[in-house]
Design a protein around this motif. Structure first.
Motif, PDB file in Angstrom:
ATOM      1  N   SER A  48       0.713  -1.156   0.197  1.00 20.12           N
ATOM      2  CA  SER A  48      -0.048  -0.026  -0.086  1.00 20.12           C
ATOM      3  C   SER A  48       0.828   1.151   0.046  1.00 20.12           C
ATOM      4  O   SER A  48       0.324   2.351  -0.086  1.00 20.12           O
ATOM      5  CB  SER A  48      -0.822  -0.052   1.205  1.00 20.12           C
ATOM      6  OG  SER A  48      -2.058  -0.908   0.765  1.00 20.12           O
ATOM      7  N   ALA A  70       1.486   6.528  -1.130  1.00 19.56           N
ATOM      8  CA  ALA A  70       0.209   5.569  -0.818  1.00 19.56           C
ATOM      9  C   ALA A  70      -0.857   5.893  -1.610  1.00 19.56           C
ATOM     10  O   ALA A  70      -1.967   5.220  -2.190  1.00 19.56           O
ATOM     11  CB  ALA A  70       0.135   5.620   0.729  1.00 19.56           C
ATOM     12  N   HIS A  71      -1.301   7.375  -1.624  1.00 18.47           N
ATOM     13  CA  HIS A  71      -2.495   7.645  -2.308  1.00 18.47           C
ATOM     14  C   HIS A  71      -2.625   7.469  -3.919  1.00 18.47           C
ATOM     15  O   HIS A  71      -3.657   7.183  -4.431  1.00 18.47           O
ATOM     16  CB  HIS A  71      -2.914   9.255  -2.195  1.00 18.47           C
ATOM     17  CG  HIS A  71      -1.890  10.054  -2.667  1.00 18.47           C
ATOM     18  ND1 HIS A  71      -1.735  10.848  -3.996  1.00 18.47           N
ATOM     19  CD2 HIS A  71      -0.606  10.670  -2.297  1.00 18.47           C
ATOM     20  CE1 HIS A  71      -0.762  11.434  -4.233  1.00 18.47           C
ATOM     21  NE2 HIS A  71      -0.110  11.452  -3.287  1.00 18.47           N
ATOM     22  N   VAL A  74      -3.615   3.748  -4.478  1.00 22.39           N
ATOM     23  CA  VAL A  74      -5.256   3.615  -4.313  1.00 22.39           C
ATOM     24  C   VAL A  74      -5.754   3.813  -5.632  1.00 22.39           C
ATOM     25  O   VAL A  74      -6.688   3.166  -6.123  1.00 22.39           O
ATOM     26  CB  VAL A  74      -5.676   4.298  -3.520  1.00 22.39           C
ATOM     27  CG1 VAL A  74      -7.453   4.264  -3.241  1.00 22.39           C
ATOM     28  CG2 VAL A  74      -5.004   4.299  -1.902  1.00 22.39           C
ATOM     29  N   GLU A  75      -5.178   4.636  -6.551  1.00 22.85           N
ATOM     30  CA  GLU A  75      -5.788   5.231  -7.588  1.00 22.85           C
ATOM     31  C   GLU A  75      -5.437   3.995  -8.549  1.00 22.85           C
ATOM     32  O   GLU A  75      -6.127   3.830  -9.427  1.00 22.85           O
ATOM     33  CB  GLU A  75      -5.071   6.500  -8.246  1.00 22.85           C
ATOM     34  CG  GLU A  75      -5.759   7.613  -7.755  1.00 22.85           C
ATOM     35  CD  GLU A  75      -5.041   9.192  -7.949  1.00 22.85           C
ATOM     36  OE1 GLU A  75      -4.482   8.913  -8.923  1.00 22.85           O
ATOM     37  OE2 GLU A  75      -5.129   9.874  -6.856  1.00 22.85           O
ATOM     38  N   GLN A  80      -7.106  -1.181   0.907  1.00 21.32           N
ATOM     39  CA  GLN A  80      -6.605  -2.256   2.141  1.00 21.32           C
ATOM     40  C   GLN A  80      -7.776  -2.000   3.259  1.00 21.32           C
ATOM     41  O   GLN A  80      -8.006  -0.910   3.532  1.00 21.32           O
ATOM     42  CB  GLN A  80      -5.308  -1.779   2.394  1.00 21.32           C
ATOM     43  CG  GLN A  80      -4.883  -2.700   3.734  1.00 21.32           C
ATOM     44  CD  GLN A  80      -3.523  -2.322   4.342  1.00 21.32           C
ATOM     45  OE1 GLN A  80      -3.341  -2.605   5.166  1.00 21.32           O
ATOM     46  NE2 GLN A  80      -2.600  -1.937   3.321  1.00 21.32           N
ATOM     47  N   GLU A  95     -20.043   9.259   6.158  1.00 22.52           N
ATOM     48  CA  GLU A  95     -18.614   9.839   5.695  1.00 22.52           C
ATOM     49  C   GLU A  95     -17.490   9.031   5.678  1.00 22.52           C
ATOM     50  O   GLU A  95     -16.575   9.122   4.845  1.00 22.52           O
ATOM     51  CB  GLU A  95     -18.350  11.075   6.869  1.00 22.52           C
ATOM     52  CG  GLU A  95     -19.291  12.042   6.778  1.00 22.52           C
ATOM     53  CD  GLU A  95     -18.971  12.958   7.800  1.00 22.52           C
ATOM     54  OE1 GLU A  95     -19.282  14.243   7.797  1.00 22.52           O
ATOM     55  OE2 GLU A  95     -18.662  12.617   9.068  1.00 22.52           O
ATOM     56  N   GLU A  98     -17.820   7.628   2.291  1.00 26.53           N
ATOM     57  CA  GLU A  98     -17.407   8.528   1.186  1.00 26.53           C
ATOM     58  C   GLU A  98     -15.994   8.800   1.233  1.00 26.53           C
ATOM     59  O   GLU A  98     -15.306   8.967   0.261  1.00 26.53           O
ATOM     60  CB  GLU A  98     -17.940   9.921   1.777  1.00 26.53           C
ATOM     61  CG  GLU A  98     -19.366   9.955   1.438  1.00 26.53           C
ATOM     62  CD  GLU A  98     -19.984  11.339   2.004  1.00 26.53           C
ATOM     63  OE1 GLU A  98     -21.190  11.368   2.163  1.00 26.53           O
ATOM     64  OE2 GLU A  98     -19.145  12.162   2.589  1.00 26.53           O
ATOM     65  N   MET A  99     -15.246   8.578   2.330  1.00 24.92           N
ATOM     66  CA  MET A  99     -13.890   8.694   2.315  1.00 24.92           C
ATOM     67  C   MET A  99     -13.300   7.466   1.432  1.00 24.92           C
ATOM     68  O   MET A  99     -12.306   7.690   0.784  1.00 24.92           O
ATOM     69  CB  MET A  99     -13.089   8.447   3.579  1.00 24.92           C
ATOM     70  CG  MET A  99     -13.362   9.698   4.585  1.00 24.92           C
ATOM     71  SD  MET A  99     -12.516  11.288   3.727  1.00 24.92           S
ATOM     72  CE  MET A  99     -13.833  12.224   3.064  1.00 24.92           C
ATOM     73  N   ALA A 101     -14.392   6.420  -1.372  1.00 24.77           N
ATOM     74  CA  ALA A 101     -14.553   6.686  -2.612  1.00 24.77           C
ATOM     75  C   ALA A 101     -13.656   8.085  -2.943  1.00 24.77           C
ATOM     76  O   ALA A 101     -13.936   8.714  -3.906  1.00 24.77           O
ATOM     77  CB  ALA A 101     -15.987   6.938  -2.855  1.00 24.77           C
ATOM     78  N   PHE A 102     -12.676   8.437  -1.906  1.00 28.88           N
ATOM     79  CA  PHE A 102     -11.961   9.572  -2.277  1.00 28.88           C
ATOM     80  C   PHE A 102     -11.489   9.737  -3.804  1.00 28.88           C
ATOM     81  O   PHE A 102     -11.499  10.966  -4.120  1.00 28.88           O
ATOM     82  CB  PHE A 102     -10.999   9.892  -1.170  1.00 28.88           C
ATOM     83  CG  PHE A 102     -10.576  11.037  -1.263  1.00 28.88           C
ATOM     84  CD1 PHE A 102     -11.092  12.346  -0.621  1.00 28.88           C
ATOM     85  CD2 PHE A 102      -9.258  11.500  -1.716  1.00 28.88           C
ATOM     86  CE1 PHE A 102     -10.441  13.475  -0.633  1.00 28.88           C
ATOM     87  CE2 PHE A 102      -8.873  12.708  -1.850  1.00 28.88           C
ATOM     88  CZ  PHE A 102      -9.272  13.684  -1.131  1.00 28.88           C
ATOM     89  N   THR A 103     -11.044   8.840  -4.244  1.00 33.87           N
ATOM     90  CA  THR A 103     -10.241   9.099  -5.508  1.00 33.87           C
ATOM     91  C   THR A 103     -11.335   9.048  -6.688  1.00 33.87           C
ATOM     92  O   THR A 103     -10.553   9.195  -7.833  1.00 33.87           O
ATOM     93  CB  THR A 103      -9.045   7.892  -5.831  1.00 33.87           C
ATOM     94  OG1 THR A 103     -10.128   6.596  -5.479  1.00 33.87           O
ATOM     95  CG2 THR A 103      -8.062   7.690  -4.790  1.00 33.87           C
ATOM     96  N   ARG A 104     -12.420   8.757  -6.460  1.00 28.09           N
ATOM     97  CA  ARG A 104     -13.391   8.716  -7.616  1.00 28.09           C
ATOM     98  C   ARG A 104     -14.184   9.816  -7.731  1.00 28.09           C
ATOM     99  O   ARG A 104     -14.290  10.570  -6.871  1.00 28.09           O
ATOM    100  CB  ARG A 104     -14.242   7.501  -7.273  1.00 28.09           C
ATOM    101  CG  ARG A 104     -13.636   6.154  -7.169  1.00 28.09           C
ATOM    102  CD  ARG A 104     -14.575   5.014  -6.684  1.00 28.09           C
ATOM    103  NE  ARG A 104     -15.792   4.880  -7.810  1.00 28.09           N
ATOM    104  CZ  ARG A 104     -16.810   4.137  -7.315  1.00 28.09           C
ATOM    105  NH1 ARG A 104     -16.780   3.449  -6.260  1.00 28.09           N
ATOM    106  NH2 ARG A 104     -17.769   4.036  -8.298  1.00 28.09           N
ATOM    107  N   ARG A 147     -15.842   0.186   3.287  1.00 30.29           N
ATOM    108  CA  ARG A 147     -15.087   1.790   2.878  1.00 30.29           C
ATOM    109  C   ARG A 147     -13.910   1.180   1.921  1.00 30.29           C
ATOM    110  O   ARG A 147     -13.697   1.977   0.977  1.00 30.29           O
ATOM    111  CB  ARG A 147     -14.396   2.095   4.190  1.00 30.29           C
ATOM    112  CG  ARG A 147     -13.661   3.334   4.094  1.00 30.29           C
ATOM    113  CD  ARG A 147     -13.121   3.923   5.312  1.00 30.29           C
ATOM    114  NE  ARG A 147     -12.020   2.801   5.869  1.00 30.29           N
ATOM    115  CZ  ARG A 147     -11.179   3.087   6.781  1.00 30.29           C
ATOM    116  NH1 ARG A 147     -11.767   4.080   7.813  1.00 30.29           N
ATOM    117  NH2 ARG A 147     -10.426   2.128   7.194  1.00 30.29           N
TER     118      ARG A 147
END
Lengths: 234, 300
Positions: A48, A70-71, A74-75, A80, A95, A98-99, A101-104, A147
Motif C-alpha cells: 500500500s 500511498a495515495h 489507491v488510484e 486495504q 462519511e 465517502e472517504m 471513494a475519495f479517489t473517484r 469503505r
C-alpha cells in the motif's frame, strides 16, 4: 497481477521483513499466514506504500509500485482493510464510506456502489448517521470492508479481518470475503486464523520471522504436517 | 453609566475582541488537530496579515476589501511555504524539533518586519476614510454598539460559518478530518496527506490574516510585535475550547475575550493578561482536554 520480489523492510533497527517474495494472480484469494511478527502486516503496508522497502521491488500489472506514494497506489486499484479496522471514529458511517471513494469522481456510480454496500451490510445503513467510533467491533469491521470496496478495487488487501470477532461473525466475514472474490475482486488476505484462511484461499504462504517458510496450494497446505502442527493446532 | 449598561458595553467589547482571538485560535487548533504541532509562528502570521493589509491600503491604494482578501491570500501562501520549508522535513522527528522550528520562524518573521518597517507602531487609516462613517446605536439606555464592532463581529462570524461549511460538507474538509483522526488510514483512502496538510495551513492562516486586518481597522495601529500577545491569548483560547476542536476554538476565543473585558470592567484592567493566562494554567491543570475536547474512542 501482483508480484513481490525479495523485499526487505526495516523499522529503525528492527528488521521486520527479510527478503519476502510472493505472487497474486488475478481472481485468486491468496492467504499470508504466520505468527505475530512474521512480517505479514509489514508486507501489506509495503504494497500500500505506507512503508518503503529498502530493498526489493513490488510490481502491479508490470507497473512498479515500490516508490509510489500511498495515495497513488489507491488510484491504481489497490485498497486495504487495515489491521484493527481503523475506521475514522469521529466521522459518521456515511462519511467513512465517502472517504473510501475519495479517489473517484463518478458521482452516480459512487451512489450505486454505496447502495450495494448497504445491501451487503444492512446494519451499516441502519446506522449510517452514527459516529463510526460508537459501532461494535463487528460493525466496524463491516464498515472497514465497505469503505475499502468504495474505491472499486481490483485488488483488495485484508489485514486480520477476523481479529477480535465472535465465532459467528468470523464465519460471516469469511462468507463475505468469498462473495467479494466471486464478484471479481482479487484478494490478498493476512490471517492468524490459519484454518479459516486456508479454507477459502486458493494459495497460501506461511511467513516466519520475515521470510517465506512454506508456500503452495491452500488445500495441500491444510494437509501439510508441519503447517498442521504449527498453525492449525493438530 | 449604571451597572447593566456598563456590563453590556463590556460584553460587546469582549465579543469583538474575542472574535479576533477566535479567528487566530482556529489556525492553532486546526494545525494541532492535523499534525500535533503548536504552530508558534501563527501569531506572527496574523501580524504579517495586518501589515500586508496596511501596505495594500496605504502604498498600493487598493480598496479595503481587496486589501482584506489580499492579506488572507498572502498569509495562505506564506504559511504553506513555511510548512514545506520548516515543518515538513521534521514530520518524522520528535515533536519538540518542529516546535523549536516554529519558534524560530516566529522570531524570524517578527524581526523581518521590524527590519523592514521599524519598531514604531504604524497607524492604520481610519475606517471612516476608506469604508463608512462610524455610527453608534443605543441598545438600551447608555449601552451602545458601533458599526465598527458590528462589522468586526459579522465578518468574523461569516468566516467561521464558512470554515464550518468547508470542514463539515466539502470533500477537502472531510479529508482534513479523516487525516486528523488517522494519518495512515487517510493515505489508504487515496488522500494525499501532504496536500491536505497544506490546505489546513492555508485555511488557518487565511483566517489569521483576516484577523490581522480586522484588528488593524479596529484598533487603528499595527506593530511588528503585535502578534506575540494575541498569539498567546489565542493559543489560550484554543486550549480553553479544547485543542484540536474547531467549535472549541470559536467559543474559547469569545469566552476569553469576554472574561478579559469583564476584568477591565470591574476595575482590574492591569491584570487582564494575568487573568487570561491564569485561565490557561487552570484549564491545563483541571481539564486539559478543554471545554470541547476531542472524545477519544477506545478500540472495541
Amino acid at each position: 497481477m501482483l508480484s513481490i520480489q525479495d523485499i526487505h523492510v526495516k523499522y529503525g533497527a528492527i528488521r521486520a521483513v527479510m527478503g519476502i517474495s510472493f505472487e497474486v494472480k488475478a481472481g485468486e484469494i491468496v492467504a499470508l499466514i504466520g505468527a505475530n511478527g512474521a512480517g505479514k502486516t509489514t508486507s501489506l503496508r509495503s504494497i500500500s506504500g505506507l512503508v518503503k522497502p529498502e530493498q526489493g521491488k513490488i510490481f502491479y500489472n508490470d507497473i512498479e509500485l515500490t516508490s509510489m506514494p500511498a495515495h497513488k497506489i489507491v488510484e491504481m486499484g489497490i485498497s486495504q482493510v487495515p489491521e484493527g479496522r481503523r475506521v475514522f471514529p469521529l466521522m459518521s458511517v456515511l462519511e467513512n464510506l465517502e472517504m473510501g471513494a475519495f479517489t473517484r469522481k463518478d458521482k452516480n456510480k459512487i451512489k450505486d456502489d454505496m447502495k450495494k454496500i448497504f445491501q451487503r451490510f444492512p446494519r451499516l445503513e441502519e446506522r449510517k448517521n452514527q459516529l463510526a467510533g460508537t459501532l461494535s467491533g463487528g460493525e466496524q469491521q463491516m464498515l472497514a470492508i465497505g469503505r475499502a470496496l468504495m474505491s472499486n478495487p481490483k485488488l483488495l488487501l485484508m489485514d486480520e479481518p477476523s481479529m477480535g470477532l465472535a465465532p459467528m461473525l468470523v464465519q460471516e466475514i469469511f462468507k463475505i470475503i468469498r462473495e467479494i472474490n466471486s464478484e471479481g475482486t482479487t484478494i490478498l488476505l493476512v490471517e492468524q486464523n490459519a484454518r479459516m484462511a486456508l479454507s477459502i484461499a486458493n494459495r497460501a504462504y506461511v511467513l516466519e520471522t520475515g521470510q517465506v517458510a512454506i508456500s503452495g496450494e491452500a488445500k495441500e497446505m491444510a494437509e501439510n504436517k508441519e503447517v498442521q502442527k504449527a498453525y492449525l493446532g493438530l | 453609566m449604571d451597572f447593566t449598561s456598563n456590563f453590556i458595553v463590556q460584553l460587546i467589547n469582549g465579543i469583538a475582541l474575542g472574535s479576533t482571538y477566535a479567528l487566530i485560535a482556529l489556525g492553532y487548533t486546526m494545525v494541532y488537530g492535523i499534525i500535533m504541532l503548536i504552530n508558534f509562528a501563527h501569531g506572527e502570521i496574523y501580524m504579517v496579515g495586518a501589515f500586508v493589509g496596511l501596505a495594500l491600503v496605504t502604498i498600493f491604494k487598493v480598496h479595503i476589501i481587496i486589501a482584506f482578501l489580499g492579506a488572507m491570500l498572502f498569509c495562505m501562501l506564506m504559511a504553506v511555504s513555511i510548512e514545506i520549508i520548516a515543518y515538513r522535513p521534521l514530520r518524522r522527528s520528535k515533536r519538540l524539533a518542529a516546535l523549536i522550528s516554529a519558534i524560530g520562524i516566529s522570531i524570524i518573521l517578527s524581526n523581518l518586519v521590524n527590519l523592514l518597517v521599524g519598531p514604531k507602531p504604524q497607524t492604520f487609516p481610519s475606517i471612516e476614510k476608506i469604508l463608512f462613517e462610524i455610527k453608534s446605536f443605543d441598545l438600551i439606555a447608555g449601552a451602545q454598539i458601533n458599526t465598527l464592532q458590528i462589522l468586526l463581529i459579522i465578518v468574523s462570524a461569516i468566516l467561521m460559518i464558512g470554515l464550518q461549511y468547508i470542514v463539515k460538507r466539502t470533500k477537502v474538509g472531510k479529508a482534513m478530518r479523516a487525516t486528523s483522526q488517522d494519518y495512515d488510514t487517510a493515505a489508504l483512502m487515496g488522500i494525499n496527506v501532504n496536500r491536505i496538510i497544506s490546505y489546513t495551513f492555508a485555511i488557518g492562516s487565511a483566517l489569521a490574516g483576516a484577523g490581522g486586518v480586522l484588528v488593524g481597522i479596529y484598533f487603528g495601529v499595527v506593530k511588528y510585535n503585535m502578534g506575540m500577545l494575541p498569539g498567546m491569548k489565542a493559543f489560550t483560547a484554543a486550549v480553553l475550547g479544547g485543542i484540536g476542536s474547531i467549535p472549541g476554538a470559536m467559543f474559547g476565543g469569545i469566552i476569553l475575550g469576554v472574561i478579559e473585558m469583564m476584568t477591565v470592567a470591574i476595575g482590574f484592567s492591569s491584570y487582564r493578561d494575568a487573568i487570561a493566562f491564569g485561565i490557561l494554567i487552570l484549564v491545563l491543570l483541571i481539564k486539559p482536554t478543554g471545554l470541547f475536547g476531542k472524545q477519544i474512542f477506545k478500540k472495541v
